[in-house]
Design a protein around this motif. Sequence first.
Motif, mmCIF file in Angstrom:
data_model
loop_
_atom_site.group_PDB
_atom_site.id
_atom_site.type_symbol
_atom_site.label_atom_id
_atom_site.label_comp_id
_atom_site.label_asym_id
_atom_site.label_seq_id
_atom_site.Cartn_x
_atom_site.Cartn_y
_atom_site.Cartn_z
ATOM 1 N N LYS A 185 0.828 -1.200 0.000
ATOM 2 C CA LYS A 185 0.000 0.000 0.000
ATOM 3 C C LYS A 185 0.866 1.255 0.000
ATOM 4 C CE LYS A 185 -3.700 -2.265 2.576
ATOM 5 N NZ LYS A 185 -4.387 -2.305 3.889
ATOM 6 N N ARG A 186 1.978 1.217 0.726
ATOM 7 C CA ARG A 186 2.903 2.362 0.719
ATOM 8 C C ARG A 186 3.437 2.591 -0.690
ATOM 9 N NH1 ARG A 186 4.785 4.313 5.478
ATOM 10 N NH2 ARG A 186 6.583 5.154 4.354
ATOM 11 N N GLU A 187 3.787 1.529 -1.361
ATOM 12 C CA GLU A 187 4.297 1.659 -2.723
ATOM 13 C C GLU A 187 3.235 2.238 -3.658
ATOM 14 O OE1 GLU A 187 6.086 -1.224 -6.259
ATOM 15 O OE2 GLU A 187 5.775 -2.003 -4.223
ATOM 16 N N HIS B 80 6.050 8.261 1.620
ATOM 17 C CA HIS B 80 5.749 6.865 1.300
ATOM 18 C C HIS B 80 6.711 6.254 0.284
ATOM 19 C CE1 HIS B 80 1.942 8.185 3.098
ATOM 20 N NE2 HIS B 80 1.696 6.925 3.312
ATOM 21 N N THR B 81 7.569 7.076 -0.330
ATOM 22 C CA THR B 81 8.537 6.502 -1.255
ATOM 23 C C THR B 81 9.587 5.706 -0.492
ATOM 24 O OG1 THR B 81 10.035 7.037 -3.077
ATOM 25 C CG2 THR B 81 10.029 8.523 -1.180
ATOM 26 N N ASP B 82 10.166 4.719 -1.145
ATOM 27 C CA ASP B 82 11.131 3.854 -0.464
ATOM 28 C C ASP B 82 12.477 4.526 -0.261
ATOM 29 O OD1 ASP B 82 11.655 3.953 -3.128
ATOM 30 O OD2 ASP B 82 12.104 1.821 -3.359
ATOM 31 N N LEU C 56 15.766 10.321 -0.151
ATOM 32 C CA LEU C 56 16.910 11.075 -0.673
ATOM 33 C C LEU C 56 16.950 11.028 -2.193
ATOM 34 C CD1 LEU C 56 19.662 9.983 1.880
ATOM 35 C CD2 LEU C 56 18.317 12.096 1.861
ATOM 36 N N LYS C 57 16.651 9.870 -2.737
ATOM 37 C CA LYS C 57 16.642 9.748 -4.198
ATOM 38 C C LYS C 57 15.515 10.559 -4.807
ATOM 39 C CE LYS C 57 16.509 6.267 -7.876
ATOM 40 N NZ LYS C 57 16.380 4.804 -8.173
ATOM 41 N N ALA C 58 14.352 10.562 -4.159
ATOM 42 C CA ALA C 58 13.214 11.323 -4.681
ATOM 43 C C ALA C 58 13.484 12.815 -4.632
ATOM 44 C CB ALA C 58 11.964 10.980 -3.880
ATOM 45 N N VAL C 59 14.064 13.306 -3.525
ATOM 46 C CA VAL C 59 14.396 14.725 -3.417
ATOM 47 C C VAL C 59 15.459 15.098 -4.443
ATOM 48 C CG1 VAL C 59 15.402 16.474 -1.907
ATOM 49 C CG2 VAL C 59 13.737 14.862 -0.995
ATOM 50 N N GLU C 60 16.425 14.212 -4.634
ATOM 51 C CA GLU C 60 17.480 14.484 -5.618
ATOM 52 C C GLU C 60 16.907 14.557 -7.033
ATOM 53 O OE1 GLU C 60 21.985 12.894 -6.608
ATOM 54 O OE2 GLU C 60 20.487 11.477 -5.841
ATOM 55 N N GLU C 61 15.946 13.700 -7.322
ATOM 56 C CA GLU C 61 15.344 13.718 -8.665
ATOM 57 C C GLU C 61 14.603 15.027 -8.917
ATOM 58 O OE1 GLU C 61 12.168 11.129 -11.362
ATOM 59 O OE2 GLU C 61 12.648 10.524 -9.305
ATOM 60 N N ILE C 62 13.844 15.486 -7.929
ATOM 61 C CA ILE C 62 13.109 16.738 -8.114
ATOM 62 C C ILE C 62 14.067 17.920 -8.211
ATOM 63 C CG2 ILE C 62 11.431 18.306 -7.065
ATOM 64 C CD1 ILE C 62 10.109 15.895 -5.769
ATOM 65 N N SER C 63 15.077 17.955 -7.344
ATOM 66 C CA SER C 63 15.983 19.101 -7.305
ATOM 67 C C SER C 63 16.947 19.128 -8.485
ATOM 68 C CB SER C 63 16.768 19.101 -5.988
ATOM 69 O OG SER C 63 17.510 17.899 -5.844
ATOM 70 N N SER C 64 17.301 17.945 -8.997
ATOM 71 C CA SER C 64 18.284 17.906 -10.090
ATOM 72 C C SER C 64 17.647 17.815 -11.470
ATOM 73 C CB SER C 64 19.228 16.713 -9.891
ATOM 74 O OG SER C 64 18.504 15.500 -9.907
ATOM 75 N N SER D 271 14.122 15.536 7.868
ATOM 76 C CA SER D 271 13.527 14.398 8.579
ATOM 77 C C SER D 271 14.192 13.085 8.178
ATOM 78 C CB SER D 271 12.021 14.340 8.278
ATOM 79 O OG SER D 271 11.426 13.219 8.866
ATOM 80 N N SER D 272 14.565 12.944 6.900
ATOM 81 C CA SER D 272 15.132 11.673 6.430
ATOM 82 C C SER D 272 16.528 11.422 6.986
ATOM 83 C CB SER D 272 15.173 11.655 4.895
ATOM 84 O OG SER D 272 16.059 12.652 4.417
ATOM 85 N N VAL D 273 17.346 12.487 7.136
ATOM 86 C CA VAL D 273 18.713 12.273 7.630
ATOM 87 C C VAL D 273 18.694 11.851 9.096
ATOM 88 C CG1 VAL D 273 19.747 13.842 5.959
ATOM 89 C CG2 VAL D 273 18.992 14.721 8.178
#
Length: 1200
Positions: free
Chosen positions: A919-921, A962-964, A967-975, A1014-1016
């Motif tokens: 469900k999270r996915e 809810h993403t697994d 850090l990768k999701a934030v990097e994708e949006i920012s980069s 929050s993630s770090v």
Amino acid sequence: MAFQKKLRVALEKHPSYPGVVEQFISGLESHIKDRSQFKNCLLPCTPARTEGSRSGKCIFVLPFGQSWSELHGARFLCSQWCMFSVSKIFVVKTKLTGILRFTQHACMVMLRGCLLKQGRRLTVPILDALSHLDLDAELLAEVRQSAMAIVPSVKLEDLPVVVKFILQNVRAADAVEVISDLRKSLDLSSCVLPLQMQVSQRKLKSQAQASSSMSQMTTSQNCVKVLFDVIKLAVRFQKDVSEAWIKVRCTITINGCFFLKVLDLIVLLLIHSTNSKNRKQTEKVLRSKIRLGCMPEQLMQNAFQDHSMVIKDFFPSILSLAQTFLHSAHPAVVSFGSCMYKQAFAAFDSYCQQEVVCALVTHVCSGNETELDVSLDVLTDLVILHTSLLMRYATFVKSILDSMQKLNPCQIRKLFYILSMLAFSQRQEGSYIQDDMHMVIRKWLSSSVPNHKQMGIIGAVTMMGSLCLFTLLILQTALSLQLSTLLDLVGYCCEQTPELLALYYDELANLIEKQKGNLDLQLLWMGILSVFSCSSFLFPVKSLYNLDEDETQGAIAINLLPLVSQSEPGRVTFISTTISPLCLSPCFRLLRLYTGEQNNGSLEEIDALLGCPLYLTDLEVEGKLDSLSKQEREFLCSLLFYALNWFREVVNAFCQQQDAEMKGKVLTRLQNITELQNVLGKCLAGECEICVCSGPQLCHVMHCLPFRGDNERWGTSSRCPLASEVVQLGPAELCFLLDDMCWKLEHVLTPGSTRRVPFLKERGNKDAGFSHLCQRSPKEVAVCVVKLLKPLCNHMENMHNYFQTILPNQGVVNESGLNTQEYQLMSSCYHQLLLTFRLLFAWNGFSQHENSTLLRSALQVLADRLKPGETEFLPLEELISESFQYLLNFQQSIPSFQCAFVLTQLLMAISEKPMTGWKREKMASLAKQFLCQSWVKPGGDQEKGSHFNSALHTLLCVYLEHTDNILKAVEEISSVGVPELINSAKDGRSATYPTLSRQTFPVFFRVMMAQLESSVKSIPAGKPSDSSEVQLEKLLKWNIAVRNFHVLINLVKVRIYSDDGYGRLFVEAFLKLAMPLLDHSFKKHRDDVQSLLKTLQLSTRQLHHMCGHSKIHQDLSLTNHVPLLKKSLEQFVYRVKAMLAFNHCQEAFWVGILKNRDLQGEEILSQASAAPEEDSAEGSEEDLADSTAEVGLSTAPRRP
């Protein structure tokens, strides 16, 4: 001592010494084989030394003073132990510990352990004697285990001794394990068996036998009380025991489910009342267990009913907890607190009952809405279940009349119902309450303040209901006379004021609806049919909205225009019997409820009112409004308002009738409502809107809505036998019904604020417009909506099919031949449908155990759409999964971002019961899909605005949470997304994330910074024991996080925007979690650590520039964060220095002074002009107070 000395000398001088000792012991053993001789040997044989001291030593103590005899003492004494009855054992237990020295204690422990296993009659003396011995840890654990094994089977009167021994010999290391085993072994259900048997024994056995049973019950309760006294002593004086009890209750699970017993609740109350230091922790445990549903109210009822003697000692804690729970925002906790009040009142003595009533009265007068409602509900239950008991404290309840200004109409009804029950149920005792109520009602009705008159009407009608009820029960003429007096009084006070008369009719209608079948309606009925008689028309009128073919002279009509005209200020009324239009709808509601009560729900006697015309005026207002004066426009708005009110009451009245013709007319009236609302909207152009809210019955109209076929796009028709006319339910009517339902659900099912009203500040009436609805409980409303889920699902599937044809591509509208108005209405219907589902499933009442069946019924309706006929026996988890999948299927037909937002919230509400991996996915994938979708209106404009930004904030949080890999999701949006935005046109947006534009950039920035910080925090801190691979993995995570942080901080250059303190929070998290990792990984991964610090240093330099920018531009949003941010940057410098010193590389550290610059990197002029000649490559030293040190690392630090 002389005897011991002589015996020792004689034995030592004996020729066969030391063999003579064995002969002496054998002779002594032979002597004490006789029970009477053994008893005599235990008696004292020497006089006491002082008066009042213990008796002298027995004969065994004398020879056991010899070292050679101690080895045999335990053996031959214990061999005689089992010869004696329990009544004689006290002699042994008092002497044995004095006979043996410390060296023989271990031997005795082993022997007594064997005796514990052999029989139960020696349990008490054995454990009592063992409690006086000093044992080592191993022996203690063994004996304690033996005692624990007999707990389930020991006699009730011996149980306190066993528990006392176990608790007194608990070590801190194994306290949790011991308490857990003890909790499993203790079963209080056996203690209440005599109580359960007593009821039947009173009926079947003689008086003597019943008396014996009562004695057994008293003995049982006394034993239980002694048991908890033992536990109380241990909890009070042994900190480890107290903490262990709490820890055990925090971790109790059976098959993965939480499980609590009556014992757990009583012990938690005991700890709360005994240890003040553990009260907060105890309250936290109780709240948690109540919210999780593992402490149902039935468990508390069992505790109070079966162990009231024990729980009574904890009454102050019970009162304190109940008061605290009533302040909670969670309904399950509030309900538990109210149940504590009720059980305490029923189980305890008069003192406790008075305290409970006083506490409830205090809650009512507190000003807190939730406390007030719950307290009145508790008093209502008490007056129903324990009328005679509550009558003793009627004076306290009556004192609430002095605080009536704080009560809303629903609360006034509850209060007067309570007082009426007390006044009329007890004939003589309640007479003074009757007098006080009559005086208060007369005072209010005679007041010149309209609010006081309204309170008097509500109180009087509530009192009338009780009078009618008790008149039927006891047939007292005096009560009938009181009723007649009240009717005359209220009628006289209301007849000159339409607003009060309308309220009077409404209250009478509420009374009939609530007391179905319990009232003598003839006592309440008044001549209201004259309202519908024809009268002379003072203005030209036009007959509109007639649904009946019969227009003969005898047909009826609603004379609305004359009534409104005569009620206008300054008008002269020629007809004294004319009723105000304000009273029209309440009067009709009273009429139809009276008729339905008299005819078992049938309204055929008044069905002409459903189709009769209204005498209005010409409603073709297009192009005429500008020519109307302000007075004429207000008159027209009032006329439309009353017409809308009439139609809504008509729909409420006839929506549940089964006749096909009536159903068709109801659908036509719905069309009339939507038409009139459009006309009213045009008339109100530029003025305040009139909110027309009616009772809760309007949602029942959904039952008579026609459903589409699978091949139809939307809507359908319902044939009405009116000249073969086809009545259609269009999007406008459906939108009207759904909007009405959403308003009601949001008002009832959404928890209100629990904050207290500040002193001298008036509280707004949140129930304005929902007076009828507020008389229903949230559960009643939820039950009603669950019954409507099937037609609601049908309508939502209609919307899904409609938009799949309109939106062939995700979010892209196919505008060829598109009806824009129809599209907007259908989109609004879709949004309201999703909102209805979300309001229902997000109701926090589903977390209560008693509502679990209702939740299952609701989920079963959704799951049945995918698996028809297969969901009846599915477990709850599978029902949740099927319901989640059913709702997820609507994602491809979402027409607007608001619909996407509500669908996401709905799926969150469903998936949190509970949230699983798949469900999270799915939630992350769905949120990302909506973020990457272009939301364009039919006119071609992008969605935007404050509501859009708020929904975007929530949706982005859902995606990142809810993403697994955050850090990768934030990097994708920012980069990816942000560079696309920077390189786009002025009004452009990111191609990958179309929801990312220059207007929504602050939303993305704030959410990404918060989620990054929050993630770090979830990255574990470094440990010296970490392997090289683990260190490298953590460094890689921190490297990605710092790189993302650098990209986000540099975005401030592109768009000046406050980071709301997230930059400082990230630096603080780095200092706390990352620096310990760098301490221990610097030697093995020097290059990675150096690269990480240099990347972070670029970000800290930008943060320093932000501080300078705030100083120059006086940016308050940034200035508030400067002091703490500078402190964190300074701590970063010194922490890096400490890390290098820890690794013996302090030579690699140097400090330069940063110049104060703005966000674009330009030096602040005030400083540049002050000392330009001091500028150097290593940094300037001017204005040190406003400068920040920068850490430097040499590229090749010298290794030790």
